[in-house]
Design a protein around this motif. Sequence first.
Motif, mmCIF file in Angstrom:
data_model
loop_
_atom_site.group_PDB
_atom_site.id
_atom_site.type_symbol
_atom_site.label_atom_id
_atom_site.label_comp_id
_atom_site.label_asym_id
_atom_site.label_seq_id
_atom_site.Cartn_x
_atom_site.Cartn_y
_atom_site.Cartn_z
ATOM 1 N N GLY A 494 -8.675 -22.592 14.938
ATOM 2 C CA GLY A 494 -9.160 -21.577 13.711
ATOM 3 C C GLY A 494 -10.572 -21.283 13.896
ATOM 4 N N ASP A 495 -11.278 -20.618 12.862
ATOM 5 C CA ASP A 495 -12.505 -20.451 12.909
ATOM 6 C C ASP A 495 -13.420 -21.587 12.312
ATOM 7 O OD1 ASP A 495 -12.482 -19.837 10.267
ATOM 8 O OD2 ASP A 495 -11.816 -18.025 10.681
ATOM 9 N N ALA A 496 -14.851 -20.947 11.898
ATOM 10 C CA ALA A 496 -15.715 -21.879 11.471
ATOM 11 C C ALA A 496 -15.791 -22.257 9.867
ATOM 12 C CB ALA A 496 -17.377 -21.304 11.497
ATOM 13 N N ASN A 497 -14.895 -21.443 9.338
ATOM 14 C CA ASN A 497 -14.264 -21.417 8.091
ATOM 15 C C ASN A 497 -13.462 -22.444 7.779
ATOM 16 O OD1 ASN A 497 -16.253 -19.351 7.010
ATOM 17 N ND2 ASN A 497 -14.712 -18.164 7.964
ATOM 18 N N MET A 498 -12.925 -22.852 8.919
ATOM 19 C CA MET A 498 -11.638 -24.018 8.865
ATOM 20 C C MET A 498 -12.043 -25.395 8.103
ATOM 21 S SD MET A 498 -8.187 -23.935 9.364
ATOM 22 C CE MET A 498 -8.135 -22.371 10.471
ATOM 23 N N PHE A 499 -13.038 -25.807 8.329
ATOM 24 C CA PHE A 499 -13.502 -27.222 7.997
ATOM 25 C C PHE A 499 -14.810 -27.083 7.289
ATOM 26 C CE2 PHE A 499 -11.693 -27.162 12.333
ATOM 27 C CZ PHE A 499 -10.553 -28.154 12.056
ATOM 28 N N PRO A 500 -14.862 -28.035 5.987
ATOM 29 C CA PRO A 500 -15.929 -27.891 5.218
ATOM 30 C C PRO A 500 -17.385 -28.371 5.894
ATOM 31 C CG PRO A 500 -14.332 -29.259 4.234
ATOM 32 C CD PRO A 500 -13.814 -28.762 5.803
ATOM 33 N N SER A 501 -18.436 -27.656 5.706
ATOM 34 C CA SER A 501 -19.825 -27.957 6.252
ATOM 35 C C SER A 501 -20.009 -29.547 6.460
ATOM 36 C CB SER A 501 -20.793 -27.318 5.514
ATOM 37 O OG SER A 501 -21.974 -27.212 6.231
ATOM 38 N N GLU A 502 -19.718 -29.948 5.252
ATOM 39 C CA GLU A 502 -19.996 -31.552 5.014
ATOM 40 C C GLU A 502 -19.113 -32.657 6.038
ATOM 41 O OE1 GLU A 502 -17.744 -30.555 1.328
ATOM 42 O OE2 GLU A 502 -19.235 -29.725 2.581
ATOM 43 N N GLU A 503 -18.024 -31.897 6.672
ATOM 44 C CA GLU A 503 -17.353 -32.605 7.550
ATOM 45 C C GLU A 503 -17.456 -32.419 9.066
ATOM 46 O OE1 GLU A 503 -13.160 -32.357 6.348
ATOM 47 O OE2 GLU A 503 -13.516 -33.661 4.624
ATOM 48 N N ILE A 504 -17.795 -31.155 9.443
ATOM 49 C CA ILE A 504 -18.024 -30.599 10.669
ATOM 50 C C ILE A 504 -19.258 -30.321 11.320
ATOM 51 C CG2 ILE A 504 -17.978 -27.997 10.066
ATOM 52 C CD1 ILE A 504 -15.486 -30.017 12.626
ATOM 53 N N THR A 505 -20.190 -30.610 10.491
ATOM 54 C CA THR A 505 -21.825 -29.924 10.966
ATOM 55 C C THR A 505 -22.166 -31.245 11.976
ATOM 56 O OG1 THR A 505 -22.214 -28.869 8.968
ATOM 57 C CG2 THR A 505 -24.043 -29.486 10.499
ATOM 58 N N TRP A 506 -21.809 -32.476 11.840
ATOM 59 C CA TRP A 506 -22.220 -33.733 12.585
ATOM 60 C C TRP A 506 -21.632 -33.382 13.887
ATOM 61 C CZ3 TRP A 506 -19.268 -37.181 15.160
ATOM 62 C CH2 TRP A 506 -17.947 -37.200 14.745
ATOM 63 N N TRP A 507 -20.283 -32.973 13.775
ATOM 64 C CA TRP A 507 -19.370 -32.850 15.156
ATOM 65 C C TRP A 507 -19.981 -31.787 15.888
ATOM 66 C CZ3 TRP A 507 -15.796 -35.208 17.754
ATOM 67 C CH2 TRP A 507 -15.141 -34.606 18.953
ATOM 68 N N THR A 508 -20.054 -30.652 15.195
ATOM 69 C CA THR A 508 -20.567 -29.366 16.300
ATOM 70 C C THR A 508 -22.066 -29.739 16.662
ATOM 71 O OG1 THR A 508 -21.266 -28.373 14.192
ATOM 72 C CG2 THR A 508 -18.934 -27.951 14.874
ATOM 73 N N GLU A 509 -23.064 -30.144 15.987
ATOM 74 C CA GLU A 509 -24.215 -30.147 16.470
ATOM 75 C C GLU A 509 -24.437 -31.231 17.312
ATOM 76 O OE1 GLU A 509 -26.136 -27.750 16.440
ATOM 77 O OE2 GLU A 509 -25.142 -26.522 14.781
ATOM 78 N N GLY A 510 -23.945 -32.438 16.825
ATOM 79 C CA GLY A 510 -24.181 -33.661 17.751
ATOM 80 C C GLY A 510 -23.310 -33.496 19.221
ATOM 81 N N LEU A 511 -22.170 -33.074 19.289
ATOM 82 C CA LEU A 511 -21.576 -32.596 20.356
ATOM 83 C C LEU A 511 -22.327 -31.709 21.349
ATOM 84 C CD1 LEU A 511 -18.963 -33.339 22.080
ATOM 85 C CD2 LEU A 511 -18.056 -31.272 21.360
#
Length: 634
Positions: A494-511
């Motif tokens: 899906g898109d960036a709205n699929m996951f809450p910011s507090e659950e996905i931010t660490w993953w996207t920026e850390g990766l």
Amino acid sequence: MSVNLSGVGYNHHSNVFFDEVNNVKNKQNEAVLEKKRHSHVENETEKNIPSTYLNPLQSKVRFTVLEKKLMEDLHDKKELFLKTSYQHSKKTLIASIKIINKLMLEPEIKKRDLDLLSKYIESFYHRVDTSGPYWKSENNIVSRTLSKIGDYLAKTYNNLHGISNEPDKELSGLTSSWVAAMIKMTNNNSQGDNSNINYKNFNAILEYHVLNQEKLLNNYESSVNTGKLLNLIYYIRPGTLDSQILSKSKDAIERNLLKLVNQSLNIVNSKKNNFPLYHIRCALDVLSSIINSEKRNNPKISFETQKNIDFNLNNILKKYNSLPAKSELREEINVVLTKFIEDTGRSFEKNDLSIFSGFLKPILEKEFIPHNFKLNSEYRIKSSYPFNNEEKNKLNVIATKVLKNFHESFGEKSVRDDYSKPLEIIVMKNKDHYHRYGNYPFRIDTNNGGIYIEGNSNNPNNQPRIFVYMKDNNIHNFGHEIVHYLDGKYNKYGDANMFPSEEITWWTEGLAEYISHGKKNEYAESVLMNCPPENRPSLRQIIDIDGFSANGHSERLYAWPYFVQKFLDSSPQLRSVRGELVRSLRQEIGSSGDKPSYSRVLKNFGQKYNEEFYYWLNQQSNHSISINRYSNCG
């Protein structure tokens, strides 16, 4: 940073092992004790106790146990991510409101406390959807309470006018937090019927910032606050009660906006400072918003409102008619005016807008990003910077390395229902151009070092794009932004709205940081070495970070999430955990079957490995310190 424009959501965005049985038991015991402690506090909220958490003044205000604990958490420097010991709930929201009301009755207003409470309210509205009728009463209470802070700020700024004093650090901080909380509350309430802003007092705050604009350019927070104040008006929806209230004070606000535009142009034209270009963009956005609101609220006079604004803007611009055709300022004026006309439902190509004819000309991509070529990866680059062959080869090397690192970890099978076109990379020749053309025609958030716009990935005509700029003869965050694209195409359904910011931010920026930098990241290692162990965030804190909590704190957004990704790649067992996280990210939310949900997998990861991560991070720090000590010898 990665963003999806199809909605409102944002994903922000460059080995010691222990006995597992003991770890699990420790975490279970800790959870039980925490639950009992919270239960006790919840049951004792009506018991009043003296305030002792604050400062040597020893306030006479009395707080309940819950209120005192909330303030202790907000003041605790170890609470790096502005998290409290309680989940965000109506009870904690009301507790924060009660504290504000008590503090506002004090003879000496504690601006720092009001600042923290405003930040907490903003964080609440980031985490909790309060748009439904269930929250109407609380929204009204919050609005009235925040308006009290606004009235206090207006009175304080009014007292500064005559003597032209600059706001102290605490006043600037409170202004910033207050207006941010107001903006988030406004955005979160789709009905727009809960605002109690006194726009006369609001205008007093704005007027101070306008009158002292040039002087405040040396005060970065105050200069940014000017833009934030304007954004608060811009985000008010036309046709709502909020906009009707604003309409009664619009004439005074208009005068300040036009004065701000005039001053900003003078400052930029005299080469004193380029930051006021940001103020011009914000001011034109608000003027277009006022016109659109009048079309809904007062259609009979809206044409006159638009005509007057056009006339006054044209009078301001007359003195710049002699600017050279290729002047940077003339181009900036053209961009903001074109956006202003489009935002008010007009087109300079179809309508008679000769009043602005001296500045308006078509904004064509082929003119401001004329250079066009493909990388070996088939990614297309459109650029305002003329890359030579050596520089193109360098880009190919970076892109190839990033793709290799990513696919070695996650494979080459794209997620289901992703039909987007190949990636397009827009490169501006400098940050000023990034701000200008990002504002229009691209309409992206440029308060960053680059951004990935995913769009609607299940549409075959969708064009995913990265927007970046040149810095020190290199594309700033080039590899980092490519990873955002790869992550969306191969890891996340899906898109960036699929996951809450507090659950996905660490993953996207850390990766993005880990794949682009690899096992050696000088910035992250510097953050780690300079942070005492007692001040480091826990694994559970890091994987709970969101865009709000990380705003203005790059170490929260990039360094600590980088180490979590490095941790996940540090052993076969942890790579298996990473694989489980990815499998859950690839599944459609709400799909049937017994597939693992990302929320559950993430929570289990944080609970199971919290302590192990702590010791692993100590090892990383000790290793970095020893290497630096050795390299500095002899």
